[in-house]
Design an enzyme around this catalytic site. Structure first.
Site, mmCIF file in Angstrom:
data_model
loop_
_atom_site.group_PDB
_atom_site.id
_atom_site.type_symbol
_atom_site.label_atom_id
_atom_site.label_comp_id
_atom_site.label_asym_id
_atom_site.label_seq_id
_atom_site.Cartn_x
_atom_site.Cartn_y
_atom_site.Cartn_z
ATOM 1 C CB CYS A 100 0.223 1.976 4.079
ATOM 2 S SG CYS A 100 -1.467 1.350 3.871
ATOM 3 C CB CYS A 125 -0.926 -0.032 1.223
ATOM 4 S SG CYS A 125 -1.836 1.492 1.499
#
Length: 329
Positions: free
Chosen positions: A35, A32
């Site tokens: 993230c 991600c």
């Protein structure tokens, strides 16, 4: 001060929720991008606000074998997702890599973290988390802040009381030892009979999972006044454009009718009422009709109402998604 703790197992996280008053969790995945972008900011917040056994910041890899069940248990459907817990219950959920939103929410905890470290309870008036009379169901948050208090309307209420009191974040004064009920009338009572009709509009569409009602009538009569009752029968109506009249409500099928038993009230005077979740999706207004009380009196008293569920965007089930990336990336 400490950097975020990497959670390895469900058992480890469960034990942490019991040992630390406040837990802030970053649900992420290695693939991600958003993230990774917000990770340094989260680590900075962790280093500045962590307190042993008081406030713990953790990271949970949603693809790790020992943590997949946690993502499912707390309904994590997009990455990153940040969840804040107090005393084992979810109090806030943030979806997406929004640094300013994360900072605002976490820094709002600073006073509460200090209060918890000193053994305090952290009331809403101190800038901390709102008081709650009962635990939250796992995976859901207190969305009472989604109520548009300017549009609240309460029919058949005694004029000595304010409807906004119902969503006050502070602990009811009736639970504060040493204070009398006359110190501050931070509750509502019905007027001519036991019925109340509360119209509650929301700032955005919400999903309602649970209704918590706190009612703390005095044990004995005070000043020769009649002691009010706790609510007994509650009827709920959803997405009405305006408040209902009492006669009108009798002719309309409620979304759900609930009867509160004596054993439903906990030591804080709070009843946790489970809703038929499928019927309470995309809710913009809620009408709470208190039909009667639990005795032979003529008045009903309510001190607090808490609405538990989900606010904001519609939850998309299925594969976890990165928030902030364009489709196809």
């Amino acid at each position: 001060m400490a950097k975020p703790l990497e959670i390895q197992t469900v058992e480890q996280f469960s034990n942490l929720l019991k040992s630390s008053r406040i837990v802030v969790a970053d649900f992420y995945a290695n693939w991600c991008g958003p993230c990774k972008q917000i990770a340094p900011i989260y680590e900075q917040l962790a280093r500045s606000l962590s307190r042993p056994n008081v406030a713990t910041f953790v990271k949970i890899n949603t693809e790790a074998e020992g943590c997949k069940a946690l993502a499912a248990e707390y309904n994590v459907t997009a990455l990153p997702t940040f969840i804040i817990y107090r005393d084992g219950s979810v109090v806030e959920k943030i979806k997406g890599a929004n640094p300013q939103q994360l900072k605002t929410v976490v820094e709002k905890l600073s006073n509460d973290i200090q209060s918890a470290g000193e053994g305090g309870s952290g009331s809403g008036s101190n800038g901390g988390l709102a008081w709650r009379g009962a635990d939250l169901p796992r995976g859901y948050t207190d969305i009472s802040d989604s109520v548009d208090v300017r549009g609240l309307e309460l029919l058949n209420a005694d004029t000595d009381f304010s409807v906004r009191t119902l969503f006050n974040k502070d602990k009811p004064t009736a639970l504060d030892k040493g204070k009398t009920s006359s110190t501050k009338k931070d509750w509502v009572e019905s007027d001519t009979d036991e019925q109340l009709m509360l119209f509650t509009p929301f700032n955005s569409s919400v999903k309602l999972h649970t209704l918590q009602i706190t009612s703390l009538p005095p044990a004995d009569e005070e000043d020769d006044e009649e002691v009010p009752m706790r609510p007994k029968t509650i009827r709920l109506y959803t997405n009405r454009p305006h408040n209902l009249g009492f006669d009108e409500a009798e002719d309309i099928q409620p979304t759900q009718e609930i009867e509160i038993g004596e054993n439903d009230w906990n030591s804080n005077g709070t009843a946790t009422l489970s809703l038929r979740f499928v019927r309470f999706q995309n809710i913009t207004t809620l009408v709470v009709f208190v039909v009667d009380g639990d005795g032979d009196g003529e008045k009903v008293r309510i001190d607090r109402i808490r609405l538990i569920g989900e606010s904001g965007e519609k939850r998309e089930m299925g594969k976890l998604e990165k928030i902030g990336d364009e489709p196809g990336e």
